[in-house]
Enzyme design. Structure first.
Site, PDB file in Angstrom:
ATOM      1  N   ASP A  42       2.067  -3.423   5.324  1.00 58.25           N
ATOM      2  CA  ASP A  42       1.163  -2.419   5.884  1.00 58.25           C
ATOM      3  C   ASP A  42       1.697  -2.072   7.278  1.00 58.25           C
ATOM      4  OD1 ASP A  42      -0.790  -0.933   7.044  1.00 58.25           O
ATOM      5  OD2 ASP A  42      -2.469  -2.193   6.375  1.00 58.25           O
ATOM      6  N   LYS A  80       5.123  13.654  14.558  1.00 58.19           N
ATOM      7  CA  LYS A  80       6.200  14.283  13.781  1.00 58.19           C
ATOM      8  C   LYS A  80       7.266  14.883  14.712  1.00 58.19           C
ATOM      9  CE  LYS A  80       4.969  12.959   9.879  1.00 58.19           C
ATOM     10  NZ  LYS A  80       5.839  12.059   9.116  1.00 58.19           N
ATOM     11  N   GLY A  88       6.645   3.883   1.966  1.00 56.70           N
ATOM     12  CA  GLY A  88       5.540   4.731   1.479  1.00 56.70           C
ATOM     13  C   GLY A  88       5.877   5.311   0.118  1.00 56.70           C
ATOM     14  N   SER A  89       6.308   4.399  -0.804  1.00 58.04           N
ATOM     15  CA  SER A  89       6.915   4.899  -2.045  1.00 58.04           C
ATOM     16  C   SER A  89       6.038   4.767  -3.286  1.00 58.04           C
ATOM     17  CB  SER A  89       8.237   4.158  -2.271  1.00 58.04           C
ATOM     18  OG  SER A  89       8.081   2.797  -1.946  1.00 58.04           O
ATOM     19  N   THR A  90       4.738   4.495  -3.106  1.00 57.84           N
ATOM     20  CA  THR A  90       3.894   4.359  -4.293  1.00 57.84           C
ATOM     21  C   THR A  90       3.184   5.662  -4.656  1.00 57.84           C
ATOM     22  OG1 THR A  90       2.257   3.448  -2.775  1.00 57.84           O
ATOM     23  CG2 THR A  90       3.434   1.883  -4.177  1.00 57.84           C
ATOM     24  N   ASP A  91       3.376   6.684  -3.863  1.00 56.05           N
ATOM     25  CA  ASP A  91       2.703   7.956  -4.122  1.00 56.05           C
ATOM     26  C   ASP A  91       3.468   9.101  -3.477  1.00 56.05           C
ATOM     27  OD1 ASP A  91       0.393   8.818  -5.494  1.00 56.05           O
ATOM     28  OD2 ASP A  91      -0.748   7.214  -4.522  1.00 56.05           O
ATOM     29  N   TYR A 108      -1.026  13.776  14.825  1.00 63.47           N
ATOM     30  CA  TYR A 108      -0.113  13.936  13.693  1.00 63.47           C
ATOM     31  C   TYR A 108       1.097  14.797  14.103  1.00 63.47           C
ATOM     32  CZ  TYR A 108       1.766  15.001   9.097  1.00 63.47           C
ATOM     33  OH  TYR A 108       2.612  15.128   8.027  1.00 63.47           O
ATOM     34  N   SER A 123       8.004  16.800   9.561  1.00 63.84           N
ATOM     35  CA  SER A 123       7.121  17.837   9.018  1.00 63.84           C
ATOM     36  C   SER A 123       7.408  19.140   9.753  1.00 63.84           C
ATOM     37  CB  SER A 123       5.661  17.436   9.254  1.00 63.84           C
ATOM     38  OG  SER A 123       4.822  18.551   9.048  1.00 63.84           O
TER      39      SER A 123
HETATM   40  N1  NAP Z   1       2.171  16.224   1.802  1.00 62.76           N
HETATM   41  C1  NAP Z   1       2.575  17.145   2.642  1.00 62.76           C
HETATM   42  O1  NAP Z   1       2.205  18.328   2.550  1.00 62.76           O
HETATM   43  C2  NAP Z   1       3.529  16.786   3.750  1.00 62.76           C
HETATM   44  C3  NAP Z   1       4.047  17.821   4.546  1.00 62.76           C
HETATM   45  C4  NAP Z   1       4.927  17.516   5.560  1.00 62.76           C
HETATM   46  C5  NAP Z   1       5.303  16.204   5.787  1.00 62.76           C
HETATM   47  N2  NAP Z   1       4.782  15.204   5.000  1.00 62.76           N
HETATM   48  C6  NAP Z   1       5.206  13.829   5.288  1.00 62.76           C
HETATM   49  O2  NAP Z   1       5.698  13.239   4.107  1.00 62.76           O
HETATM   50  C7  NAP Z   1       5.495  11.844   4.139  1.00 62.76           C
HETATM   51  C8  NAP Z   1       4.835  11.388   2.839  1.00 62.76           C
HETATM   52  O3  NAP Z   1       3.588  12.024   2.762  1.00 62.76           O
HETATM   53  P1  NAP Z   1       2.799  12.186   1.387  1.00 62.76           P
HETATM   54  O4  NAP Z   1       2.114  13.491   1.468  1.00 62.76           O
HETATM   55  O5  NAP Z   1       3.692  11.899   0.256  1.00 62.76           O
HETATM   56  O6  NAP Z   1       1.697  11.046   1.558  1.00 62.76           O
HETATM   57  P2  NAP Z   1       0.806  10.277   0.449  1.00 62.76           P
HETATM   58  O7  NAP Z   1       0.819  10.984  -0.857  1.00 62.76           O
HETATM   59  O8  NAP Z   1      -0.486  10.040   1.130  1.00 62.76           O
HETATM   60  O9  NAP Z   1       1.592   8.902   0.262  1.00 62.76           O
HETATM   61  C9  NAP Z   1       1.739   8.043   1.327  1.00 62.76           C
HETATM   62  C10 NAP Z   1       2.472   6.814   0.877  1.00 62.76           C
HETATM   63  O10 NAP Z   1       2.596   5.956   2.012  1.00 62.76           O
HETATM   64  C11 NAP Z   1       1.926   4.731   1.771  1.00 62.76           C
HETATM   65  N3  NAP Z   1       1.239   4.294   2.978  1.00 62.76           N
HETATM   66  C12 NAP Z   1       0.273   4.936   3.663  1.00 62.76           C
HETATM   67  N4  NAP Z   1      -0.084   4.202   4.725  1.00 62.76           N
HETATM   68  C13 NAP Z   1       0.664   3.088   4.701  1.00 62.76           C
HETATM   69  C14 NAP Z   1       0.744   1.944   5.520  1.00 62.76           C
HETATM   70  N5  NAP Z   1      -0.049   1.783   6.568  1.00 62.76           N
HETATM   71  N6  NAP Z   1       1.636   0.981   5.212  1.00 62.76           N
HETATM   72  C15 NAP Z   1       2.420   1.100   4.126  1.00 62.76           C
HETATM   73  N7  NAP Z   1       2.387   2.153   3.291  1.00 62.76           N
HETATM   74  C16 NAP Z   1       1.511   3.133   3.579  1.00 62.76           C
HETATM   75  C17 NAP Z   1       0.941   5.022   0.675  1.00 62.76           C
HETATM   76  O11 NAP Z   1       0.629   3.807   0.041  1.00 62.76           O
HETATM   77  P3  NAP Z   1      -0.801   3.594  -0.656  1.00 62.76           P
HETATM   78  O12 NAP Z   1      -0.631   4.192  -1.988  1.00 62.76           O
HETATM   79  O13 NAP Z   1      -1.007   2.136  -0.641  1.00 62.76           O
HETATM   80  O14 NAP Z   1      -1.791   4.351   0.181  1.00 62.76           O
HETATM   81  C18 NAP Z   1       1.722   6.013  -0.176  1.00 62.76           C
HETATM   82  O15 NAP Z   1       2.649   5.357  -0.988  1.00 62.76           O
HETATM   83  C19 NAP Z   1       4.675  11.567   5.386  1.00 62.76           C
HETATM   84  O16 NAP Z   1       5.517  11.112   6.408  1.00 62.76           O
HETATM   85  C20 NAP Z   1       4.095  12.915   5.734  1.00 62.76           C
HETATM   86  O17 NAP Z   1       3.831  13.022   7.097  1.00 62.76           O
HETATM   87  C21 NAP Z   1       3.903  15.461   3.992  1.00 62.76           C
END
Ligand code: NAP
Length: 325
Positions: A125, A221, A74-77, A217, A204
């Site tokens: 995916d 977690k 999940g490293s593109t964003d 969700y 999380s």
């Molecule tokens: N953001 C928060 O506040 C927060 C808080 C606590 C925990 N987290 C955890 O941190 C982690 C990262 O979250 P984030 O907020 O950085 O999310 P994000 O900005 O939505 O980025 C998600 C990344 O995962 C990729 N992805 C999503 N679905 C996928 C799939 N089915 N197969 C392969 N790649 C996939 C996306 O690729 P695409 O670009 O192609 O969509 C993107 O690179 C998650 O595990 C989340 O639960 C986040």
């Protein structure tokens, strides 16, 4: 009359010492409680300072300590991209695993140009389940994988459980749950052989609560946190570091549906700031929020009983949904 006065005096003589003993017992319980709270608070503060501030004072040799390559799912964003950049800044080559090939290639180029490291991309995916791992395994085969960041995760906006489709449920299971042990299984044998490596699982802060409207969700977690703690205990003396990261709000696409959580600020970190802070904690804590203000938030929430958090969350979601109607 005299008899009544005598018996009252007798009762006072008997009861007063007992009351005094009860008072002393309560005082002892109070002293013990205040003492244990003080010790716990001091311990938490010391741990927090060590993990979030002391850890940043020392430059780490991640390549020497763990290995040449890092894999980030999940490293593109968001947080995953932040981690990939921070690990590359520390000299590690990066394997980016994500869904969209165009975004993967763009991020890989960006990282190679900015940090002068090698990159590789794997389009996968994770929602498709088991069969995506053969291709990932092929890409990892001849690389010395030093760090695995199990970051990929998905969140469907809050809704009642019966409003989730069957696909939603399997996406949660495949992306948030299955990817963590499946990716771990791919890299662990190499790490055990080399007696070094690190597995970082992004869980999380919500892992500690059963959240209505985000039921799947939060439960996925909890799995990540529980699995990580177990693996950490199993491989404690193998030379491998296992770490669970439990963040609160980070400003990413995942929480863009709610401006109050999404807007960067004192509590909501940007992904890059978060990743810099979280990577610094590696080797200092087996389970941390990764960011100091998140640590404060979670410690505060843990002062309340779980039912209170659960009910407050339920009312908050219902209130925002009513406002949207
Ligand atoms: N953001 C928060 O506040 C927060 C808080 C606590 C925990 N987290 C955890 O941190 C982690 C990262 O979250 P984030 O907020 O950085 O999310 P994000 O900005 O939505 O980025 C998600 C990344 O995962 C990729 N992805 C999503 N679905 C996928 C799939 N089915 N197969 C392969 N790649 C996939 C996306 O690729 P695409 O670009 O192609 O969509 C993107 O690179 C998650 O595990 C989340 O639960 C986040």
């Amino acid at each position: 009359m005299a008899v009544a006065v005598d018996s009252a005096k007798y009762l006072l003589d008997e009861i007063l010492p007992v009351l005094k003993r009860i008072e002393e017992a309560f005082a002892l319980v109070g002293i013990y409680y205040a003492g244990s709270v003080t010790v716990r608070v001091l311990w938490k503060v010391t741990k927090g300072v060590r993990v979030h501030f002391w850890s940043k004072l020392w430059k780490k040799d991640l390549v020497g300590k763990y290995g040449r390559w890092a894999v980030v799912t999940g490293s593109t964003d968001g947080i995953g991209k932040g981690y990939a950049k921070e690990l590359a800044k520390n000299g590690m080559n990066i394997v980016l695993v994500s869904r969209s090939l165009g975004k993967l290639e763009k991020v890989a180029e960006e990282i190679a140009a900015e940090f002068g490291v090698e990159t590789d991309v794997v389009q996968a995916d994770f929602s498709l389940g088991r069969h995506v791992y053969d291709n990932i395994a092929r890409h990892l085969k001849d690389k010395e994988i030093g760090i695995l960041v199990n970051n990929v995760g998905t969140l469907i906006t809050p809704r009642l459980f019966d409003k989730l489709t069957d696909d939603d449920i399997w996406t949660y299971v495949n992306v948030n749950v299955a990817s963590v042990p499946a990716m771990t299984k791919l890299v662990l044998p190499g790490m055990l052989e080399r007696k070094k490596g690190a597995i970082i699982n992004i869980s999380s802060g919500v892992a500690h609560f059963s959240l209505p409207y985000l039921q799947m969700y939060a439960a996925t977690k909890s799995f990540v946190s529980s699995f990580t703690r177990a693996i950490d205990a199993e491989y404690y003396s193998s030379g491998i570091t296992v770490q669970c990261i439990e963040p609160a709000g980070v400003s990413t696409n995942m929480n863009a549906f709610d401006e109050r959580i999404h807007r960067p600020g004192f509590f909501t970190a940007t992904p890059d700031r978060f990743a810099t802070s979280a990577v610094a904690t590696l080797g200092y804590s087996s389970c941390t929020s990764g960011y100091w203000t998140h640590g404060l938030q979670l410690s505060f929430l843990q002062l309340f009983p779980e039912w209170f958090i659960v009910m407050s969350f339920r009312y908050m979601v219902e209130f925002s949904q009513k406002k949207l109607k």
